[in-house]
Write a protein that holds these residues in place. Structure first.
Motif, PDB file in Angstrom:
ATOM      1  N   VAL A 123      49.949  32.599  29.517  1.00 25.24           N
ATOM      2  CA  VAL A 123      49.847  32.781  30.824  1.00 25.24           C
ATOM      3  C   VAL A 123      48.478  34.331  31.088  1.00 25.24           C
ATOM      4  O   VAL A 123      48.707  35.167  31.002  1.00 25.24           O
ATOM      5  CB  VAL A 123      50.338  32.909  31.982  1.00 25.24           C
ATOM      6  CG1 VAL A 123      49.395  33.135  33.286  1.00 25.24           C
ATOM      7  CG2 VAL A 123      50.924  31.572  31.927  1.00 25.24           C
ATOM      8  N   GLN A 124      47.664  34.262  32.071  1.00 23.08           N
ATOM      9  CA  GLN A 124      46.476  35.250  31.467  1.00 23.08           C
ATOM     10  C   GLN A 124      46.040  35.712  32.845  1.00 23.08           C
ATOM     11  O   GLN A 124      46.026  34.732  34.049  1.00 23.08           O
ATOM     12  CB  GLN A 124      45.620  35.729  30.648  1.00 23.08           C
ATOM     13  CG  GLN A 124      44.194  34.599  30.654  1.00 23.08           C
ATOM     14  CD  GLN A 124      43.145  34.652  29.881  1.00 23.08           C
ATOM     15  OE1 GLN A 124      43.541  33.496  28.455  1.00 23.08           O
ATOM     16  NE2 GLN A 124      41.286  34.708  29.969  1.00 23.08           N
ATOM     17  N   ARG A 125      45.610  37.433  33.330  1.00 27.94           N
ATOM     18  CA  ARG A 125      45.501  37.093  34.821  1.00 27.94           C
ATOM     19  C   ARG A 125      43.674  37.142  35.311  1.00 27.94           C
ATOM     20  O   ARG A 125      43.015  36.943  36.276  1.00 27.94           O
ATOM     21  CB  ARG A 125      45.852  38.271  35.153  1.00 27.94           C
ATOM     22  CG  ARG A 125      47.389  38.836  35.204  1.00 27.94           C
ATOM     23  CD  ARG A 125      48.168  38.138  36.598  1.00 27.94           C
ATOM     24  NE  ARG A 125      49.490  37.947  36.363  1.00 27.94           N
ATOM     25  CZ  ARG A 125      50.442  36.858  37.340  1.00 27.94           C
ATOM     26  NH1 ARG A 125      50.059  36.585  38.236  1.00 27.94           N
ATOM     27  NH2 ARG A 125      51.529  37.469  37.771  1.00 27.94           N
ATOM     28  N   THR A 126      43.041  36.805  34.052  1.00 27.29           N
ATOM     29  CA  THR A 126      41.935  36.642  34.293  1.00 27.29           C
ATOM     30  C   THR A 126      40.829  35.751  33.631  1.00 27.29           C
ATOM     31  O   THR A 126      41.396  34.947  33.307  1.00 27.29           O
ATOM     32  CB  THR A 126      41.157  37.481  33.505  1.00 27.29           C
ATOM     33  OG1 THR A 126      41.712  37.270  31.837  1.00 27.29           O
ATOM     34  CG2 THR A 126      40.962  39.336  34.158  1.00 27.29           C
ATOM     35  N   PRO A 127      39.661  34.662  34.407  1.00 30.66           N
ATOM     36  CA  PRO A 127      39.276  33.655  33.978  1.00 30.66           C
ATOM     37  C   PRO A 127      38.895  34.055  32.193  1.00 30.66           C
ATOM     38  O   PRO A 127      38.919  34.609  31.576  1.00 30.66           O
ATOM     39  CB  PRO A 127      37.761  33.665  34.962  1.00 30.66           C
ATOM     40  CG  PRO A 127      37.942  34.925  36.123  1.00 30.66           C
ATOM     41  CD  PRO A 127      39.018  35.778  35.620  1.00 30.66           C
TER      42      PRO A 127
ATOM     43  N   ARG B 207      50.070  43.253  31.521  1.00 29.80           N
ATOM     44  CA  ARG B 207      50.457  42.676  32.267  1.00 29.80           C
ATOM     45  C   ARG B 207      49.241  40.546  31.923  1.00 29.80           C
ATOM     46  O   ARG B 207      48.575  40.493  33.520  1.00 29.80           O
ATOM     47  CB  ARG B 207      49.497  43.727  32.878  1.00 29.80           C
ATOM     48  CG  ARG B 207      49.644  44.372  34.298  1.00 29.80           C
ATOM     49  CD  ARG B 207      49.332  45.622  34.800  1.00 29.80           C
ATOM     50  NE  ARG B 207      50.281  45.932  35.592  1.00 29.80           N
ATOM     51  CZ  ARG B 207      50.488  46.320  36.295  1.00 29.80           C
ATOM     52  NH1 ARG B 207      50.609  44.991  37.561  1.00 29.80           N
ATOM     53  NH2 ARG B 207      51.390  47.005  36.902  1.00 29.80           N
ATOM     54  N   LYS B 208      49.476  40.629  31.107  1.00 32.74           N
ATOM     55  CA  LYS B 208      48.726  38.941  30.560  1.00 32.74           C
ATOM     56  C   LYS B 208      47.251  39.244  31.035  1.00 32.74           C
ATOM     57  O   LYS B 208      46.705  38.322  31.249  1.00 32.74           O
ATOM     58  CB  LYS B 208      48.990  38.137  31.624  1.00 32.74           C
ATOM     59  CG  LYS B 208      50.925  38.487  31.856  1.00 32.74           C
ATOM     60  CD  LYS B 208      51.185  36.864  31.034  1.00 32.74           C
ATOM     61  CE  LYS B 208      52.736  36.783  30.796  1.00 32.74           C
ATOM     62  NZ  LYS B 208      53.839  37.073  30.314  1.00 32.74           N
TER      63      LYS B 208
ATOM     64  N   LYS C 277      47.235  47.414  38.884  1.00 35.60           N
ATOM     65  CA  LYS C 277      46.461  45.927  39.497  1.00 35.60           C
ATOM     66  C   LYS C 277      45.575  46.408  39.745  1.00 35.60           C
ATOM     67  O   LYS C 277      45.139  44.557  39.996  1.00 35.60           O
ATOM     68  CB  LYS C 277      47.670  46.214  40.628  1.00 35.60           C
ATOM     69  CG  LYS C 277      48.792  45.413  40.718  1.00 35.60           C
ATOM     70  CD  LYS C 277      49.214  44.858  41.950  1.00 35.60           C
ATOM     71  CE  LYS C 277      49.418  46.101  43.310  1.00 35.60           C
ATOM     72  NZ  LYS C 277      50.312  47.492  42.933  1.00 35.60           N
ATOM     73  N   ALA C 278      44.109  47.215  40.012  1.00 29.18           N
ATOM     74  CA  ALA C 278      43.092  47.182  40.430  1.00 29.18           C
ATOM     75  C   ALA C 278      42.249  46.911  39.073  1.00 29.18           C
ATOM     76  O   ALA C 278      41.101  46.154  39.438  1.00 29.18           O
ATOM     77  CB  ALA C 278      43.369  48.378  40.916  1.00 29.18           C
ATOM     78  N   PHE C 279      42.384  46.806  38.258  1.00 30.78           N
ATOM     79  CA  PHE C 279      42.143  46.344  37.057  1.00 30.78           C
ATOM     80  C   PHE C 279      41.772  44.855  36.542  1.00 30.78           C
ATOM     81  O   PHE C 279      39.806  44.917  36.394  1.00 30.78           O
ATOM     82  CB  PHE C 279      42.560  46.768  35.163  1.00 30.78           C
ATOM     83  CG  PHE C 279      42.402  46.429  34.049  1.00 30.78           C
ATOM     84  CD1 PHE C 279      41.271  47.894  33.699  1.00 30.78           C
ATOM     85  CD2 PHE C 279      41.915  45.543  34.162  1.00 30.78           C
ATOM     86  CE1 PHE C 279      40.984  47.599  32.416  1.00 30.78           C
ATOM     87  CE2 PHE C 279      41.547  45.515  32.297  1.00 30.78           C
ATOM     88  CZ  PHE C 279      40.919  46.617  31.716  1.00 30.78           C
ATOM     89  N   SER C 280      42.055  43.810  36.838  1.00 31.13           N
ATOM     90  CA  SER C 280      41.629  43.321  37.316  1.00 31.13           C
ATOM     91  C   SER C 280      40.817  42.475  37.283  1.00 31.13           C
ATOM     92  O   SER C 280      39.768  41.500  37.884  1.00 31.13           O
ATOM     93  CB  SER C 280      42.761  41.968  37.075  1.00 31.13           C
ATOM     94  OG  SER C 280      43.681  42.244  37.975  1.00 31.13           O
ATOM     95  N   HIS C 281      40.810  42.833  39.256  1.00 33.23           N
ATOM     96  CA  HIS C 281      39.794  42.558  40.306  1.00 33.23           C
ATOM     97  C   HIS C 281      38.663  43.726  40.068  1.00 33.23           C
ATOM     98  O   HIS C 281      37.584  43.151  40.284  1.00 33.23           O
ATOM     99  CB  HIS C 281      40.432  43.733  41.962  1.00 33.23           C
ATOM    100  CG  HIS C 281      41.799  42.966  42.531  1.00 33.23           C
ATOM    101  ND1 HIS C 281      41.800  41.781  43.025  1.00 33.23           N
ATOM    102  CD2 HIS C 281      43.497  43.097  41.940  1.00 33.23           C
ATOM    103  CE1 HIS C 281      42.751  41.125  43.048  1.00 33.23           C
ATOM    104  NE2 HIS C 281      43.660  42.081  42.523  1.00 33.23           N
ATOM    105  N   ARG C 282      38.295  44.924  39.778  1.00 29.32           N
ATOM    106  CA  ARG C 282      37.442  45.825  38.604  1.00 29.32           C
ATOM    107  C   ARG C 282      36.254  44.203  37.733  1.00 29.32           C
ATOM    108  O   ARG C 282      35.557  44.152  38.158  1.00 29.32           O
ATOM    109  CB  ARG C 282      37.710  46.422  38.046  1.00 29.32           C
ATOM    110  CG  ARG C 282      37.846  48.341  39.133  1.00 29.32           C
ATOM    111  CD  ARG C 282      38.061  49.090  38.516  1.00 29.32           C
ATOM    112  NE  ARG C 282      38.231  50.562  39.109  1.00 29.32           N
ATOM    113  CZ  ARG C 282      38.026  51.574  38.979  1.00 29.32           C
ATOM    114  NH1 ARG C 282      38.264  51.401  37.425  1.00 29.32           N
ATOM    115  NH2 ARG C 282      38.753  52.537  39.327  1.00 29.32           N
TER     116      ARG C 282
END
Length: 653
Positions: A240-244, A404-405, A367-372
Motif C-alpha cells: 500500500v502507498q500513501r500517495t496517488p 511510510r509507504k 507526515k507532512a511530506f505526503s501532504h506537500r
C-alpha cells in the motif's frame, strides 16, 4: 470499517439519487464518475451515519462532504428560517476554507433564488474582518452553511449565541482533522462542539489519522463508520502507498551550497520541455523568513525571468495571503508560475493546474511530506514532486519515507547544460571527485557553475541592505527549524556544513551563531565560507527612512560608541546554542504544566467538596420535610381526622 469500492461508478448510480441541479453542476465541472472515497462516504452520510474518512491527498474528499450537506438541506421538510444554520465545516487554514467555500458556491449559484436561500454558505476566517463585521455579514446574508477556521467560528457562535441558532444543525465536518489538532485548536473545537446539538451527523476527513483524532472520535461521534481508501503500489504488488498513483515522487542529492542551484535547474528543465514540462510549481521552504528572502532573490535572477513568482506564509496578514493565493491560482496556464511557501500551503489546497512540487527543505513533521507532494497529481491529473537532500546523513530520509509507504525514486544531478549525471556512489567518473563517507550514497559533483550562481545571488543582495538583513534572518531561522526536526536522528545540525550552506544562501557575511562557532572550532573543521568584500558603513538601505535611521545610529556610535564601550563594566552575555535554549524552554513549560495541573486539581477538589456539601444540605432538608409531614399526619390521627391504617400505609410502617 466500511468497504470502499475499488471502481467507483457514476453519480447517477447512487442508491439515494442526487438533485438534478447538483448532477448537472458535476457534469459541467467535468466529474463524470465518483472517486472511491466519494462512493464510500456519500451514501453513508445520506443514511445519517457518522463517518471517519482517511484517504490519500487529492482523492476528492471535499465533494464527499459538500454534496451530502447540500442534499440534506435541500431535502428538509421545513426549510431553515431566521438565523438557523444547517451545517458547519471547520478547516485548519484560511486558504482551505476559501477553497471549500468556492466549491460550495459553485453548486449554490446554479439554483434559483428561493433554493439558494436554503443552502447559502458563509465564509468566516478572521484576519481581514473583525468579529463585529462577521456578525453583521451573518445578519445580512443568512448563511445556512458556516465554513471557516476554528478560532473565528468559535467567536461567532459565542458572540452571537443569541443570534446564531444551532438547534436545527444537521452536519458538522472537520476537514484535515489531524492538522486541526496539531495546530492546537483542541480548545476551540471542544467549545464549538459543546454549542451544537448531539443529534447531528459528524464527519472527520484527513489524509492521515493520529491518536489525537481517535480521542476526538470517541468524544464526539456516535458509532462512526471508518472509511479508509488505500492505493496499491503497482511496483510492489500487494503493498500500500500513501500517495496517488498519478504522482511521481523523486529526490535529488547534492551538497549544501548546490540546493538552490538544483531547484533553479529543475524549473528551467521543465520550462525547456515544451510537450510534457510543468508550468505551475510550488516550492517549499522551512521558514517564513526563508520564503521572504528567496522571493526577493529568485524573482530577480536573470535566468528565471520567464517565471511569475509569488510568496505565501503564515506570518503574512490575511488580506495579502488571500491576494497572493488568488493571483497564483487564477494566473493564465500560459505563464509559468512559482509559489514559494511554508507548510501553511501543505494541506487541502486544490490548485487544479498545479504540475510540480519542489521541497528545498524536507518538512519538520515527516507526515507532512505526503501532504506537500499531494498538491500535485490531484483528481487523476499527472503530477511530479521532488525533494532536495544534502549529501550525507540526510540520505537516510529515503528509508524513512519508504517505511511510510511513500514510493520514491532517485533523480540524477542536473548539470549546467541541463543534462543529467548519475551521482550515486556506485558510479565512478574521473571528472568528479569521489568523496564518499559511510552515510552517503552519492558522490560529490564538481559543478563549475556553483560560484557564479552564488555571485549572482550576492549581486542582488548588495543592491539593498534590507535584503542582506533578510538573508541573515533566513539563515538563522533555518538553523532553528532544522534543530527542531522530528526526525532528529537523521537531521542533525552538526552533520551539515553550515559555512557551505551559508554560501548557498548567498550571505555576504556569517551571522554570529553558537552553532557556527562550535563547528568552526571543532577538530578538522574547514571554513568554506568566502566573505564578500564590502564597506558596511556605506552599504545602504533603499528605504529612505531606514537609511536615515541607520546613518543616525552610525553617527552616534562613532561619536559615543567607543567611549561607552570603554566605560562599560558589564560582563558580556554568553551566547547559548539554540538547542540549549530549547531545553530550557521545555523545562519551563513542564514546570508551568505541573503548576497548572495542581491548580486545576485544587479547583476540582474544591468544587467536589462544595457539591458534596450542597447534596448533604438537600438530603437534610428532605429528611426534615418528611419528618414534619409525618408529625402533621400523626396530629390528624389523634384528632380522629385520619384513621391509623391509612397513616401506616402512608409511611410504610
Amino acid at each position: 470499517m466500511s468497504a470502499v469500492p475499488n471502481h467507483a461508478g457514476s453519480w447517477r448510480s447512487l442508491e439515494i439519487p442526487l438533485n438534478d441541479t447538483i448532477l448537472a453542476t458535476l457534469d459541467n465541472m467535468g466529474f463524470e464518475t465518483m472517486t472511491p472515497v466519494q462512493a464510500g462516504a456519500i451514501p453513508l452520510f445520506m443514511k445519517n451515519k457518522d463517518v471517519v474518512v482517511e484517504a490519500v491527498t487529492g482523492s476528492g474528499k471535499t465533494l464527499s462532504f459538500v454534496i451530502p450537506i447540500l442534499e440534506k438541506l435541500l431535502r428538509r421538510e421545513e426549510p431553515l428560517k431566521n438565523y438557523e444554520i444547517g451545517a458547519i465545516i471547520i478547516t485548519p487554514t484560511r486558504e482551505l476554507a476559501q477553497q471549500i467555500h468556492s466549491v460550495c458556491q459553485t453548486f449554490v449559484d446554479e439554483f434559483d433564488d428561493e433554493k439558494q436561500e436554503e443552502i447559502q454558505s458563509g465564509l468566516f476566517i478572521g484576519g481581514s474582518n473583525s468579529i463585529i463585521d462577521d456578525i453583521k455579514s451573518f445578519k445580512e446574508q443568512h448563511p445556512r452553511i458556516l465554513i471557516g477556521t476554528p478560532g473565528r467560528l468559535d467567536e461567532l457562535l459565542r458572540a452571537g449565541q443569541h443570534l446564531v441558532n444551532t438547534k436545527e444543525l444537521e452536519v458538522l465536518v472537520m476537514d484535515e482533522a489531524d492538522r486541526l489538532l496539531d495546530m492546537g485548536f483542541s480548545k476551540q473545537l471542544n467549545s464549538i462542539i459543546a454549542q451544537l446539538p448531539k443529534q447531528r451527523r459528524t464527519g472527520l476527513f484527513s489524509a492521515t489519522m493520529t491518536d489525537a483524532i481517535s480521542e476526538l472520535v470517541r468524544a464526539g461521534l456516535r458509532n462512526p463508520v471508518r472509511i479508509v481508501v488505500k492505493v496499491e503500489d503497482l511496483a510492489n504488488k500487494g503493498e500500500v502507498q500513501r500517495t496517488p498513483t498519478t504522482l511521481d515522487i523523486d529526490y535529488v542529492v547534492c551538497d549544501a551550497d548546490q540546493k538552490l542551484l538544483q531547484m533553479t535547474r529543475i524549473l528551467l528543465s521543465e520550462l525547456q520541455n515544451e510537450e510534457d514540462g510543468a508550468r505551475k510549481f510550488i516550492v517549499y521552504f522551512a521558514t517564513c523568513a526563508m520564503v521572504d528572502y528567496f522571493y526577493k532573490i529568485l524573482s530577480r535572477l536573470p535566468q528565471l525571468k520567464p517565471f511569475s513568482f509569488h510568496s505565501l506564509h503564515g506570518q503574512m496578514d490575511t488580506k495579502r495571503r488571500s491576494l497572493t493565493y488568488t493571483s497564483f491560482t487564477e494566473l493564465s496556464p500560459a505563464i509559468p508560475a512559482v509559489l514559494l511557501c511554508t507548510d501553511v500551503a501543505s494541506r487541502g489546497l486544490d490548485i487544479s493546474d498545479l504540475d510540480y512540487v519542489i521541497q528545498v527543505d524536507p518538512p519538520q513533521d515527516p507526515k507532512a511530506f505526503s501532504h506537500r507532494c499531494g498538491r500535485a497529481g490531484r483528481a487523476g491529473r499527472k503530477g511530479h514532486a521532488t525533494v532536495i537532500l544534502v549529501r550525507g546523513r540526510e540520505e537516510l530520509y529515503i528509508d524513512l519515507l519508504k517505511l511510510r509507504k511513500i514510493p520514491i525514486q532517485r533523480k540524477p544531478y542536473i548539470m549546467p547544460d541541463l543534462t543529467v549525471f548519475d551521482n550515486s556512489v556506485q558510479r565512478d567518473n574521473s571528472k568528479h571527485e569521489m568523496e564518499v563517507d559511510e552515510k552517503a550514497t552519492s558522490v560529490k559533483v564538481e559543478d563549475e557553475e556553483v560560484m557564479p550562481f552564488i555571485q549572482s545571488i550576492r549581486a542582488i543582495v548588495k543592491t539593498d541592505r534590507d535584503i542582506s538583513d533578510r538573508s541573515l534572518k533566513a539563515f538563522v531561522s533555518w538553523a532553528r527549524s532544522y534543530s527542531k526536526h522530528e526526525a532528529s536522528y537523521i537531521f542533525r545540525i552538526k552533520d551539515i556544513d553550515l559555512c557551505q550552506l551559508a554560501m548557498g544562501f548567498g550571505l555576504l557575511k556569517l551571522p554570529k551563531m553558537p552553532e557556527l562557532k562550535t563547528q568552526l572550532s571543532s577538530e578538522g573543521a574547514t571554513n568554506k565560507f568566502v566573505e564578500e568584500e564590502i564597506n558596511w558603513d556605506t552599504f545602504k538601505y533603499l528605504d529612505k527612512q531606514r537609511e536615515a535611521k541607520r546613518l543616525r545610529e552610525l553617527k552616534e556610535y562613532q561619536e559615543k560608541g567607543p567611549q561607552q564601550k570603554a566605560n562599560s563594566h558589564q560582563p558580556k552575555k554568553k551566547s547559548v546554542a539554540w538547542s540549549e535554549k530549547q531545553e530550557a524552554q521545555k523545562r519551563k513549560q513542564v514546570r508551568k504544566e505541573k503548576k497548572q495541573a495542581k491548580k486545576e486539581y485544587l479547583k476540582r477538589k474544591a468544587e467536589e467538596e462544595a457539591e458534596n456539601k450542597k447534596r448533604q444540605m438537600e438530603e437534610d432538608v428532605d429528611e426534615w420535610e418528611e419528618l414534619a409531614k409525618e408529625e402533621r399526619m400523626f396530629k390528624k390521627v389523634k384528632k380522629g381526622k385520619l384513621d391509623k391504617d391509612t397513616f401506616d400505609e402512608m409511611f410504610d410502617e
